[in-house]
Scaffold this motif. Structure first.
Motif, short mmCIF file in Angstrom:
data_model
loop_
_atom_site.label_atom_id
_atom_site.label_comp_id
_atom_site.label_asym_id
_atom_site.label_seq_id
_atom_site.Cartn_x
_atom_site.Cartn_y
_atom_site.Cartn_z
N THR A 193 0.82 -1.22 0.00
CA THR A 193 0.00 0.00 0.00
C THR A 193 0.85 1.26 0.00
N ASN A 194 2.17 1.08 0.01
CA ASN A 194 3.10 2.22 -0.13
C ASN A 194 2.94 3.27 0.97
N VAL A 195 2.47 2.88 2.13
CA VAL A 195 2.29 3.86 3.20
C VAL A 195 3.62 4.14 3.89
N THR A 196 3.76 5.32 4.43
CA THR A 196 4.96 5.67 5.18
C THR A 196 4.76 5.51 6.68
N ALA A 197 3.52 5.20 7.07
CA ALA A 197 3.24 4.99 8.49
C ALA A 197 2.00 4.12 8.64
N PHE A 198 1.95 3.36 9.71
CA PHE A 198 0.73 2.64 10.09
C PHE A 198 0.68 2.56 11.60
N SER A 199 -0.50 2.30 12.12
CA SER A 199 -0.64 2.19 13.56
C SER A 199 -1.74 1.19 13.88
N TYR A 200 -1.77 0.74 15.11
CA TYR A 200 -2.89 -0.10 15.56
C TYR A 200 -3.12 0.15 17.04
N CYS A 201 -4.35 -0.13 17.44
CA CYS A 201 -4.76 0.05 18.82
C CYS A 201 -5.62 -1.16 19.18
N LEU A 202 -5.16 -1.98 20.11
CA LEU A 202 -5.83 -3.22 20.46
C LEU A 202 -6.69 -3.02 21.71
N ALA A 203 -8.00 -3.18 21.53
CA ALA A 203 -8.91 -3.06 22.67
C ALA A 203 -8.74 -4.29 23.57
N PRO A 204 -8.96 -4.15 24.87
CA PRO A 204 -8.86 -5.30 25.77
C PRO A 204 -9.69 -6.48 25.27
N HIS A 205 -9.10 -7.66 25.29
CA HIS A 205 -9.70 -8.83 24.66
C HIS A 205 -11.02 -9.25 25.31
N ASP A 206 -11.22 -8.89 26.57
CA ASP A 206 -12.40 -9.36 27.29
C ASP A 206 -13.55 -8.35 27.32
N THR A 207 -13.46 -7.29 26.49
CA THR A 207 -14.51 -6.27 26.50
C THR A 207 -15.51 -6.42 25.36
N GLY A 208 -15.15 -7.19 24.33
CA GLY A 208 -16.01 -7.31 23.16
C GLY A 208 -15.96 -6.12 22.23
N LYS A 209 -15.10 -5.15 22.51
CA LYS A 209 -15.00 -3.96 21.67
C LYS A 209 -14.06 -4.21 20.49
N SER A 210 -14.30 -3.49 19.39
CA SER A 210 -13.47 -3.62 18.20
C SER A 210 -12.15 -2.88 18.37
N SER A 211 -11.12 -3.42 17.75
CA SER A 211 -9.82 -2.77 17.65
C SER A 211 -9.67 -2.24 16.24
N ALA A 212 -8.52 -1.61 15.93
CA ALA A 212 -8.37 -1.05 14.60
C ALA A 212 -6.91 -1.00 14.18
N LEU A 213 -6.72 -1.18 12.87
CA LEU A 213 -5.45 -0.98 12.20
C LEU A 213 -5.61 0.24 11.30
N PHE A 214 -4.65 1.16 11.34
CA PHE A 214 -4.71 2.38 10.54
C PHE A 214 -3.52 2.42 9.58
N LEU A 215 -3.81 2.67 8.30
CA LEU A 215 -2.77 2.73 7.28
C LEU A 215 -2.73 4.11 6.66
N GLY A 216 -1.52 4.65 6.48
CA GLY A 216 -1.38 5.94 5.81
C GLY A 216 -1.76 7.11 6.69
N ASP A 217 -2.49 8.08 6.12
CA ASP A 217 -2.79 9.33 6.83
C ASP A 217 -3.64 9.13 8.07
N SER A 218 -4.36 8.02 8.16
CA SER A 218 -5.19 7.78 9.35
C SER A 218 -4.36 7.31 10.55
N ALA A 219 -3.09 6.99 10.31
CA ALA A 219 -2.22 6.51 11.38
C ALA A 219 -1.66 7.70 12.16
N LYS A 220 -2.39 8.09 13.18
CA LYS A 220 -2.01 9.25 13.99
C LYS A 220 -2.29 8.98 15.45
N LEU A 221 -1.42 9.47 16.30
CA LEU A 221 -1.69 9.43 17.73
C LEU A 221 -2.46 10.68 18.13
#
Length: 409
Positions: free
Chosen positions: A202-230
């Motif tokens: 995907t030729n991105v210069t940055a990516f990020s992810y945020c893992l929700a606690p496994h026992d909460t049932g909440k979704s986590s996310a992977l961010f590629l490109g411009d959406s990868a921001k803290l």
């Protein structure tokens, strides 16, 4: 990969190339105008796909984090374990069947049912970028070792819809493996430092992810490109390191950082200079420390908790406690190069295994029985929960901050 798996690949390819893909035989031949146009457009499609960033929802399933996506025209559902060090995106394909395939929840991807599927010819730049490759009927075939086992199949391209974007991408169309089970997913989504991982393609210069606690049932996310921001709060950074024993040890595809120290509460844990490299890992929920560091950590955790450990730890765990007796468990603080401090609360390293018992989800790397792992530490996914990690591929840095990952996905 062993000879039995390799032999099965060839048998599957004979079936695949003579039956399912016979109508596309021309695409396996010499370089033609259609191939030129496809390759010229591929870069544009990837740029369009990542413009504004890509968000990929991921969820916890059977001790791994998994992304759902589609392949082909019309789209067929697939699912892959998010593997931070994974070499490629791959899924099982028809005619894989019987003992050479593992069970999965979704139907196998059927190349014959996709009008946009294309097996990669031999000799192309894509085929040549694959470390372990061969040819059959001018189709590029590959073999790869993964965290789950050995796989082999066809190097192919097709339209993949991943998260909020769709593009023509290369993937592994697996027709044989020695994997017994993966608990439901049909393959892997590799993010490793390789030419045909999802990140590289995907030729991105940055990516990020945020893992929700496994026992909460909440979704986590992977961010590629411009959406990868803290969020820009109390983030900290550390550079990647490129230490490995040899170019052939397989560690070059990992994202690695330098460990300067560990504390359990206010108690420092001894870390030998030879055991200062940390591999980040999303496949394993468990972290591993070099044995000397692990033994020191184990003693300090036991002394801080105070309650006697269970006499017979369940499953494969080494140290467990009654859940009611761990109120005094300390935070663990991993400090990386540049004084980047990662705080791991007790909920991230004491895993609830049921029956009123919690177990230390950190093990000795000696249990890996691998000479490659000697002197290495691995930071597993459980210890990464509720931390937003940003991988800057231009600056070669890892940044991170505490976050409510279930709220930002």
């Amino acid at each position: 990969m062993g000879r039995p798996v390799a032999a099965l690949i060839v048998l599957c390819l004979i079936s695949l190339t003579t039956c399912s893909l016979s109508t596309r035989a021309a695409a396996f031949g010499a370089h033609d105008l259609r191939q030129d146009l496809e390759r010229a457009m591929r870069g544009r499609l990837l740029a369009d796909a990542t413009e504004g960033g890509v968000i990929v929802p991921i969820h916890w399933s059977n001790f791994t984090y998994v992304a759902n996506y589609t392949i082909g025209t019309p789209p067929q559902l697939a699912s892959g374990i998010i593997d931070l060090a994974g070499e490629l995106v791959w899924t099982q394909c028809a005619p894989c069947r019987g003992s050479r395939c593992f069970k999965q929840e979704l139907p196998l991807f059927d190349p014959a049912a996709s009008s946009t599927f294309r097996a990669e010819p031999c000799g192309t730049a894509l085929c040549e970028s694959v470390p372990t490759r061969n040819c059959s009927s001018n189709v590029c075939i590959y073999e790869a070792s993964t965290n789950a086992g050995d796989t082999g199949g066809i190097v192919a391209t097709d339209t993949l819809a991943v998260g909020t974007a769709a593009a023509r991408l290369a993937f592994g169309c697996v027709v044989a493996s020695d994997i017994n089970t993966m608990g439901g997913p049909s393959g892997f989504v590799g993010l490793g430092r390789t030419p045909w991982s999802l990140v590289a393609q995907t030729n991105v210069t940055a990516f990020s992810y945020c893992l929700a606690p496994h026992d909460t049932g909440k979704s986590s996310a992977l961010f590629l490109g411009d959406s990868a921001k803290l969020a820009g709060g109390k983030s900290t950074s550390t550079p990647f390191v490129n230490t490995f024993a040899s170019p052939d040890d397989g560690l070059d595809r990992y994202y690695k950082v330098h460990l300067e120290g560990i504390k359990a509460g206010d108690a420092p844990i001894a870390t030998p200079p030879s055991g200062s490299t940390v591999l980040l890992n999303t496949f394993s929920p468990i972290s591993f420390l070099v044995d000397g560091t692990y033994q020191a950590l184990k003693k300090v955790v036991m002394s801080k908790i105070g309650a006697p450990p269970t006499a017979t730890p369940p499953h494969s765990f080494d140290l467990c406690f009654p859940k009611a007796g761990v109120s005094g468990a300390p935070d663990l603080v991993f400090t990386f190069q540049g004084s980047a401090a990662l705080t791991v609360p007790p909920s991230n390293y004491l895993l609830d295994v049921g029956d009123g018992t919690v177990c230390l989800a950190i093990w000795s790397s000696a249990r890996l029985n691998s000479t490659t792992a000697d002197g290495l530490n691995i930071l597993g996914s459980l210890q990464q929960e509720n931390i937003h990690f940003l991988f800057d591929l231009e600056k070669e840095t890892l940044s991170f901050e505490s976050a409510d990952c279930g709220a930002i996905s």
